[in-house]
Design a protein around this motif. Structure first.
Motif, short mmCIF file in Angstrom:
data_model
loop_
_atom_site.label_atom_id
_atom_site.label_comp_id
_atom_site.label_asym_id
_atom_site.label_seq_id
_atom_site.Cartn_x
_atom_site.Cartn_y
_atom_site.Cartn_z
N ILE A 27 58.06 -50.91 62.78
CA ILE A 27 57.41 -49.63 62.58
C ILE A 27 57.62 -49.10 61.17
O ILE A 27 56.74 -48.46 60.59
N LEU A 34 51.10 -47.94 55.39
CA LEU A 34 50.12 -46.85 55.47
C LEU A 34 50.12 -46.06 54.17
O LEU A 34 49.06 -45.67 53.67
N MET A 69 55.47 -38.59 59.14
CA MET A 69 55.49 -39.84 59.91
C MET A 69 56.86 -40.51 59.79
O MET A 69 57.42 -40.98 60.79
N THR A 86 53.84 -56.14 71.38
CA THR A 86 52.60 -55.74 72.04
C THR A 86 52.31 -56.76 73.12
O THR A 86 52.81 -57.87 73.09
N ALA B 22 45.04 -51.05 65.58
CA ALA B 22 46.40 -50.50 65.69
C ALA B 22 46.49 -49.61 66.93
O ALA B 22 47.48 -49.66 67.67
N LYS B 26 49.20 -51.24 69.68
CA LYS B 26 50.59 -50.82 69.48
C LYS B 26 51.16 -50.17 70.74
O LYS B 26 50.46 -49.48 71.47
N ASN B 28 54.21 -48.36 70.25
CA ASN B 28 54.91 -47.19 69.72
C ASN B 28 53.90 -46.07 69.44
O ASN B 28 52.88 -46.27 68.79
N ILE B 30 54.02 -43.54 67.49
CA ILE B 30 53.82 -43.18 66.09
C ILE B 30 52.92 -44.19 65.39
O ILE B 30 52.10 -43.83 64.55
N ALA B 31 53.01 -45.48 65.77
CA ALA B 31 52.10 -46.47 65.21
C ALA B 31 50.67 -46.17 65.62
O ALA B 31 49.73 -46.37 64.84
N LEU B 33 49.51 -43.18 66.12
CA LEU B 33 49.10 -42.07 65.24
C LEU B 33 48.68 -42.57 63.86
O LEU B 33 47.75 -42.05 63.26
N MET B 34 49.38 -43.61 63.37
CA MET B 34 48.98 -44.18 62.07
C MET B 34 47.58 -44.76 62.15
O MET B 34 46.79 -44.63 61.20
N GLU B 37 45.19 -41.98 61.75
CA GLU B 37 45.05 -41.58 60.35
C GLU B 37 44.12 -42.54 59.60
O GLU B 37 43.30 -42.11 58.78
N LEU B 38 44.24 -43.85 59.88
CA LEU B 38 43.37 -44.81 59.20
C LEU B 38 41.90 -44.54 59.52
O LEU B 38 41.03 -44.59 58.64
N ALA B 76 48.32 -34.32 62.95
CA ALA B 76 49.58 -35.04 62.76
C ALA B 76 50.77 -34.16 63.13
O ALA B 76 51.72 -34.62 63.79
N LEU B 80 53.05 -35.24 66.31
CA LEU B 80 54.44 -35.64 66.09
C LEU B 80 55.39 -34.72 66.85
O LEU B 80 56.42 -35.17 67.35
#
Lengths: 165, 103
Positions: A27, A34, A69, A86, B22, B26, B28, B30-31, B33-34, B37-38, B76, B80
């Motif tokens: 992570i 990112l 983040m 995964t 992603a 994923k 996780n 938080i991943a 959430l990334m 964002e992308l 975000a 979070l």
């Protein structure tokens, strides 16, 4: 040509960072990739002569959201055992489907008869125009965005507050 | 010419697809959430590229991108906060283990 090279460098940063976000197992690698991707996007905005957006991208995303983040990552994971497993089949099928989707999107983009301008770029700073538009044409969305930010701030504080007094 | 509308659109499409990948794969939170964002950034890139390259170049795409920034920040922050709260209550942020509503 030097300009093309820099442009391709930014494209590679953007897509490469996004690919690491999608494929890396740890992570913390995802978080820093990112950041790379968002920096590359700021460079692309410069090539689109959107100077204000490029600056805001660095300040808001790299400075704000990424720190948030990283806080989230460091508060919620134990760094010793963070293999992001995964489900195997899910990953393969998602890869196949989205690869196909990407091919379709690429074909559509290449074949569509976009009506584009052939004028040269104007490199005037955009901030004055943006500020004027925010106070005239976009005044209502601007006010709504302020209320939304306030609501999100209060909401986030309310969610994370400690239960016991 | 390499610097053209098509290059920006393909970059945006690649960002979108990778972000979706992603989100789907994923575990996780938080991943995930990334990935969100992308996808938001892919939309931003398309807005700015179209506003620069349209037959009548204008600044409206840039304005919409600014408002998307605001929404991304709000999203975000709240997301979070929720993830931290889930971690405090369940000691995990893996999405497949947060399933207490199923029991």
């Amino acid at each position: 040509m030097g300009k093309d090279f820099v442009f391709l460098l930014f494209v590679a940063m953007t897509i490469g960072g996004a690919a690491i976000v999608a494929f890396a197992k740890r992570i913390i690698y995802n978080a820093f990739a990112l950041m790379l991707s968002l920096f590359g996007l700021a460079g692309l905005y410069v090539f689109l002569s959107a100077d204000f957006i490029a600056a805001v991208q660095v300040v808001v995303y790299v400075g704000g959201i990424m720190v948030l983040m990283l806080f989230g990552v460091l508060l919620t994971t134990k760094l010793t055992d963070v293999k992001l497993t995964t489900l195997k089949n899910q990953r393969i099928w998602a890869g196949i489907t989205l690869g196909f989707f990407m091919i379709v999107l690429g074909a559509v983009i290449q074949r569509a008869p976009w009506i584009v301008t052939h004028e040269e770029l104007v490199h005037d700073p955009q901030s004055a125009t943006i500020g004027e538009l925010l106070m005239t044409k976009y005044l209502l969305p601007f006010e709504i965005a302020s209320v939304l930010l306030l609501a999100a701030l209060i909401g986030a504080l309310f969610i994370v507050r400690s239960e016991h007094k | 010419m390499i610097i053209s509308l098509n290059t920006y659109l393909v970059t945006g499409a690649a960002l979108f697809v990778l972000g979706l990948l992603a989100i789907i794969t994923k575990r996780n939170a938080i991943a995930v959430l990334m990935g969100v964002e992308l996808i938001l950034n892919a939309a931003n890139l398309n807005f700015v590229a179209f506003s620069r390259y349209s037959a009548d170049p204008n600044i409206n795409g840039v304005m919409i991108t600014l408002f998307i920034f605001v929404i991304a920040v709000a999203e975000a922050a709240v997301a979070l906060a929720i993830v931290l709260n889930i971690y405090r209550n369940m000691q995990t942020v893996n999405l497949d283990e947060v399933s207490s509503l199923k029991k």
